[in-house]
Design a protein around this motif. Structure first.
Motif, PDB file in Angstrom:
ATOM      1  N   ALA A 129     -12.058 -58.641 -32.547  1.00 34.58           N
ATOM      2  CA  ALA A 129     -11.090 -58.633 -33.650  1.00 34.58           C
ATOM      3  C   ALA A 129     -10.963 -57.230 -34.237  1.00 34.58           C
ATOM      4  O   ALA A 129      -9.858 -56.785 -34.565  1.00 34.58           O
ATOM      5  CB  ALA A 129     -11.517 -59.629 -34.728  1.00 34.58           C
ATOM      6  N   ALA A 130     -12.089 -56.521 -34.363  1.00 33.31           N
ATOM      7  CA  ALA A 130     -12.058 -55.154 -34.898  1.00 33.31           C
ATOM      8  C   ALA A 130     -11.267 -54.230 -33.982  1.00 33.31           C
ATOM      9  O   ALA A 130     -10.522 -53.361 -34.447  1.00 33.31           O
ATOM     10  CB  ALA A 130     -13.488 -54.636 -35.076  1.00 33.31           C
ATOM     11  N   PHE A 131     -11.424 -54.415 -32.674  1.00 32.96           N
ATOM     12  CA  PHE A 131     -10.654 -53.610 -31.730  1.00 32.96           C
ATOM     13  C   PHE A 131      -9.156 -53.840 -31.921  1.00 32.96           C
ATOM     14  O   PHE A 131      -8.366 -52.893 -31.969  1.00 32.96           O
ATOM     15  CB  PHE A 131     -11.037 -53.971 -30.289  1.00 32.96           C
ATOM     16  N   CYS A 132      -8.762 -55.101 -32.030  1.00 31.68           N
ATOM     17  CA  CYS A 132      -7.345 -55.428 -32.182  1.00 31.68           C
ATOM     18  C   CYS A 132      -6.784 -54.882 -33.488  1.00 31.68           C
ATOM     19  O   CYS A 132      -5.643 -54.390 -33.528  1.00 31.68           O
ATOM     20  CB  CYS A 132      -7.141 -56.938 -32.099  1.00 31.68           C
ATOM     21  N   MET A 133      -7.555 -54.962 -34.554  1.00 33.79           N
ATOM     22  CA  MET A 133      -7.097 -54.425 -35.833  1.00 33.79           C
ATOM     23  C   MET A 133      -6.906 -52.909 -35.753  1.00 33.79           C
ATOM     24  O   MET A 133      -5.938 -52.356 -36.278  1.00 33.79           O
ATOM     25  CB  MET A 133      -8.085 -54.778 -36.940  1.00 33.79           C
ATOM     26  N   ALA A 134      -7.838 -52.216 -35.089  1.00 36.81           N
ATOM     27  CA  ALA A 134      -7.718 -50.763 -34.948  1.00 36.81           C
ATOM     28  C   ALA A 134      -6.467 -50.407 -34.147  1.00 36.81           C
ATOM     29  O   ALA A 134      -5.763 -49.435 -34.465  1.00 36.81           O
ATOM     30  CB  ALA A 134      -8.963 -50.200 -34.271  1.00 36.81           C
ATOM     31  N   LEU A 135      -6.168 -51.182 -33.131  1.00 39.50           N
ATOM     32  CA  LEU A 135      -5.034 -50.896 -32.256  1.00 39.50           C
ATOM     33  C   LEU A 135      -3.693 -51.227 -32.908  1.00 39.50           C
ATOM     34  O   LEU A 135      -2.640 -50.936 -32.334  1.00 39.50           O
ATOM     35  CB  LEU A 135      -5.181 -51.661 -30.940  1.00 39.50           C
ATOM     36  N   LEU A 136      -3.713 -51.804 -34.100  1.00 42.38           N
ATOM     37  CA  LEU A 136      -2.467 -52.044 -34.825  1.00 42.38           C
ATOM     38  C   LEU A 136      -1.793 -50.748 -35.264  1.00 42.38           C
ATOM     39  O   LEU A 136      -0.683 -50.790 -35.799  1.00 42.38           O
ATOM     40  CB  LEU A 136      -2.713 -52.926 -36.056  1.00 42.38           C
ATOM     41  N   ASP A 137      -2.449 -49.605 -35.059  1.00 43.85           N
ATOM     42  CA  ASP A 137      -1.775 -48.344 -35.383  1.00 43.85           C
ATOM     43  C   ASP A 137      -0.724 -47.992 -34.333  1.00 43.85           C
ATOM     44  O   ASP A 137      -0.003 -47.009 -34.465  1.00 43.85           O
ATOM     45  CB  ASP A 137      -2.777 -47.206 -35.559  1.00 43.85           C
ATOM     46  N   TRP A 141      -6.059 -46.163 -27.496  1.00 44.27           N
ATOM     47  CA  TRP A 141      -7.389 -45.639 -27.815  1.00 44.27           C
ATOM     48  C   TRP A 141      -8.253 -45.684 -26.558  1.00 44.27           C
ATOM     49  O   TRP A 141      -8.051 -46.523 -25.678  1.00 44.27           O
ATOM     50  CB  TRP A 141      -8.064 -46.494 -28.879  1.00 44.27           C
ATOM     51  N   THR A 142      -9.233 -44.799 -26.496  1.00 46.96           N
ATOM     52  CA  THR A 142     -10.210 -44.882 -25.419  1.00 46.96           C
ATOM     53  C   THR A 142     -11.269 -45.912 -25.791  1.00 46.96           C
ATOM     54  O   THR A 142     -11.436 -46.264 -26.972  1.00 46.96           O
ATOM     55  CB  THR A 142     -10.902 -43.538 -25.175  1.00 46.96           C
ATOM     56  N   ALA A 143     -12.000 -46.370 -24.772  1.00 53.43           N
ATOM     57  CA  ALA A 143     -13.069 -47.331 -25.029  1.00 53.43           C
ATOM     58  C   ALA A 143     -14.123 -46.717 -25.950  1.00 53.43           C
ATOM     59  O   ALA A 143     -14.671 -47.393 -26.826  1.00 53.43           O
ATOM     60  CB  ALA A 143     -13.696 -47.762 -23.709  1.00 53.43           C
ATOM     61  N   GLY A 144     -14.409 -45.423 -25.760  1.00 61.14           N
ATOM     62  CA  GLY A 144     -15.404 -44.758 -26.611  1.00 61.14           C
ATOM     63  C   GLY A 144     -14.983 -44.697 -28.059  1.00 61.14           C
ATOM     64  O   GLY A 144     -15.807 -44.895 -28.963  1.00 61.14           O
ATOM     65  N   GLU A 145     -13.709 -44.429 -28.311  1.00 61.09           N
ATOM     66  CA  GLU A 145     -13.214 -44.375 -29.685  1.00 61.09           C
ATOM     67  C   GLU A 145     -13.332 -45.739 -30.356  1.00 61.09           C
ATOM     68  O   GLU A 145     -13.731 -45.844 -31.525  1.00 61.09           O
ATOM     69  CB  GLU A 145     -11.762 -43.901 -29.697  1.00 61.09           C
ATOM     70  N   LEU A 146     -12.978 -46.779 -29.626  1.00 61.32           N
ATOM     71  CA  LEU A 146     -13.075 -48.125 -30.185  1.00 61.32           C
ATOM     72  C   LEU A 146     -14.526 -48.529 -30.401  1.00 61.32           C
ATOM     73  O   LEU A 146     -14.850 -49.217 -31.377  1.00 61.32           O
ATOM     74  CB  LEU A 146     -12.372 -49.125 -29.270  1.00 61.32           C
ATOM     75  N   GLY A 153     -18.730 -49.736 -34.157  1.00 58.77           N
ATOM     76  CA  GLY A 153     -20.178 -49.580 -34.271  1.00 58.77           C
ATOM     77  C   GLY A 153     -20.953 -50.319 -33.190  1.00 58.77           C
ATOM     78  O   GLY A 153     -22.011 -50.892 -33.469  1.00 58.77           O
ATOM     79  N   VAL A 154     -20.432 -50.310 -31.958  1.00 63.42           N
ATOM     80  CA  VAL A 154     -21.114 -50.963 -30.848  1.00 63.42           C
ATOM     81  C   VAL A 154     -21.322 -49.949 -29.730  1.00 63.42           C
ATOM     82  O   VAL A 154     -20.749 -48.858 -29.731  1.00 63.42           O
ATOM     83  CB  VAL A 154     -20.314 -52.172 -30.313  1.00 63.42           C
ATOM     84  N   SER A 155     -22.138 -50.302 -28.761  1.00 65.32           N
ATOM     85  CA  SER A 155     -22.414 -49.412 -27.645  1.00 65.32           C
ATOM     86  C   SER A 155     -21.222 -49.378 -26.692  1.00 65.32           C
ATOM     87  O   SER A 155     -20.421 -50.322 -26.645  1.00 65.32           O
ATOM     88  CB  SER A 155     -23.657 -49.890 -26.888  1.00 65.32           C
ATOM     89  N   PRO A 156     -21.071 -48.293 -25.914  1.00 62.11           N
ATOM     90  CA  PRO A 156     -19.976 -48.220 -24.945  1.00 62.11           C
ATOM     91  C   PRO A 156     -19.975 -49.377 -23.951  1.00 62.11           C
ATOM     92  O   PRO A 156     -18.908 -49.878 -23.584  1.00 62.11           O
ATOM     93  CB  PRO A 156     -20.216 -46.880 -24.243  1.00 62.11           C
ATOM     94  N   SER A 157     -21.159 -49.802 -23.517  1.00 62.63           N
ATOM     95  CA  SER A 157     -21.210 -50.901 -22.547  1.00 62.63           C
ATOM     96  C   SER A 157     -20.727 -52.205 -23.168  1.00 62.63           C
ATOM     97  O   SER A 157     -20.023 -52.992 -22.523  1.00 62.63           O
ATOM     98  CB  SER A 157     -22.638 -51.063 -22.016  1.00 62.63           C
ATOM     99  N   THR A 158     -21.096 -52.432 -24.439  1.00 60.66           N
ATOM    100  CA  THR A 158     -20.623 -53.629 -25.136  1.00 60.66           C
ATOM    101  C   THR A 158     -19.120 -53.579 -25.323  1.00 60.66           C
ATOM    102  O   THR A 158     -18.410 -54.571 -25.112  1.00 60.66           O
ATOM    103  CB  THR A 158     -21.312 -53.763 -26.499  1.00 60.66           C
ATOM    104  N   ALA A 159     -18.609 -52.393 -25.694  1.00 60.30           N
ATOM    105  CA  ALA A 159     -17.167 -52.235 -25.881  1.00 60.30           C
ATOM    106  C   ALA A 159     -16.422 -52.509 -24.582  1.00 60.30           C
ATOM    107  O   ALA A 159     -15.394 -53.194 -24.572  1.00 60.30           O
ATOM    108  CB  ALA A 159     -16.853 -50.829 -26.379  1.00 60.30           C
ATOM    109  N   SER A 160     -16.937 -51.988 -23.478  1.00 64.15           N
ATOM    110  CA  SER A 160     -16.281 -52.173 -22.187  1.00 64.15           C
ATOM    111  C   SER A 160     -16.187 -53.646 -21.815  1.00 64.15           C
ATOM    112  O   SER A 160     -15.150 -54.111 -21.317  1.00 64.15           O
ATOM    113  CB  SER A 160     -17.049 -51.403 -21.111  1.00 64.15           C
ATOM    114  N   ARG A 167     -12.385 -58.427 -21.380  1.00 67.87           N
ATOM    115  CA  ARG A 167     -11.978 -59.790 -21.698  1.00 67.87           C
ATOM    116  C   ARG A 167     -10.610 -59.807 -22.379  1.00 67.87           C
ATOM    117  O   ARG A 167      -9.772 -60.676 -22.087  1.00 67.87           O
ATOM    118  CB  ARG A 167     -13.019 -60.451 -22.603  1.00 67.87           C
ATOM    119  N   LEU A 168     -10.369 -58.864 -23.275  1.00 68.61           N
ATOM    120  CA  LEU A 168      -9.081 -58.808 -23.965  1.00 68.61           C
ATOM    121  C   LEU A 168      -7.950 -58.441 -22.998  1.00 68.61           C
ATOM    122  O   LEU A 168      -6.829 -58.950 -23.113  1.00 68.61           O
ATOM    123  CB  LEU A 168      -9.145 -57.794 -25.114  1.00 68.61           C
ATOM    124  N   ILE A 169      -8.241 -57.574 -22.057  1.00 68.26           N
ATOM    125  CA  ILE A 169      -7.239 -57.195 -21.055  1.00 68.26           C
ATOM    126  C   ILE A 169      -6.943 -58.380 -20.134  1.00 68.26           C
ATOM    127  O   ILE A 169      -5.787 -58.697 -19.862  1.00 68.26           O
ATOM    128  CB  ILE A 169      -7.727 -55.975 -20.246  1.00 68.26           C
TER     129      ILE A 169
END
Length: 228
Positions: free
Chosen positions: A16-24, A28-33, A38-45, A50-52
């Protein structure tokens, strides 16, 4: 995709936080998100995959970099509408930086590709009160409205794919509607191109420039300083 699957994708706080950030409206890169949430790159990936796969995000690759964005305006509308159902009392900011960001976003921000926050609602009120858009039988750009837009160099299509020319979007900070659709996108793009507004940092918040203050006053009668 079933409703249950969409709900499951958005039920996780990180996704949900990723989607809210992308409302701009930007990619964004995975690292920026990852840093944003506040999660690790592997968790973000893992979450982004899943969202993709679920069709909520689209992926673009440039060299070694992986960029993601909201799949289309329909997804943006879904995210913003769901955010409007959140409790009306926002959580207290954790620090001064977060407090400053939240205040700036409440004043003016992008909602995917259109204006939101207090500025977006003020623009909507002014456009409706001047008869540039009618809400008598659903929102529609009027003849005088198209003339006004043409004076700004904006020409709206009769229809662009499945996207409406103009629709309302419930603003989650103001709890009132602002304008979205092709019209909302055109107005926001025009304001950014003319530097009436400019982005603050890498987030969604916008700042009205002195030129923008004069333009909003002359074109729509909005006193930005007084509104703020």
């Amino acid at each position: 995709m079933t409703l249950a699957r969409i709900a499951g994708l958005l039920a996780d706080e990180t996704r949900a936080a990723f989607c809210m950030a992308l409302l701009d409206g930007r990619a964004w890169t995975a690292g920026e998100l990852a840093r944003q949430a506040g999660v690790s790159p592997s968790t973000a990936s893992e979450h982004l995959s899943r969202l993709i796969a679920g069709g909520l995000l689209a992926e673009e690759r440039q060299g070694r970099h992986r960029y993601v964005r909201l799949a289309d305006p329909t997804v943006a509308a879904l995210i913003e509408d769901l955010a409007a159902y959140a409790p009306s009392v926002a959580p207290a900011p954790r620090n001064l930086r977060e407090s400053t960001r939240m205040s700036a976003e409440a004043r003016a921000r992008t909602c995917y590709d259109h204006l939101a926050g207090h500025l977006g609602v003020a623009v909507t009120d002014a456009i409706l009160s001047r008869g540039l858009v009618s809400d008598e039988a659903g929102l529609a750009v009027t003849g005088p409205g198209r003339v006004w837009l043409a004076g700004l160099g904006i020409e709206l299509p009769a229809r662009r794919g499945s996207r409406p020319v103009v629709r309302s979007c419930l603003d989650w900070t103001e709890r009132r509607v602002h304008l979205a659709g092709a019209l909302g996108a055109a107005l926001c793009g025009h304001a950014l191109d003319r530097r009436w507004v400019e982005r603050i940092g890498s987030g969604r918040a916008l700042r009205v420039t002195p030129d923008g203050g004069r333009a909003f006053k002359e074109l729509l009668g909005i006193d930005v300083a007084r509104e703020a």
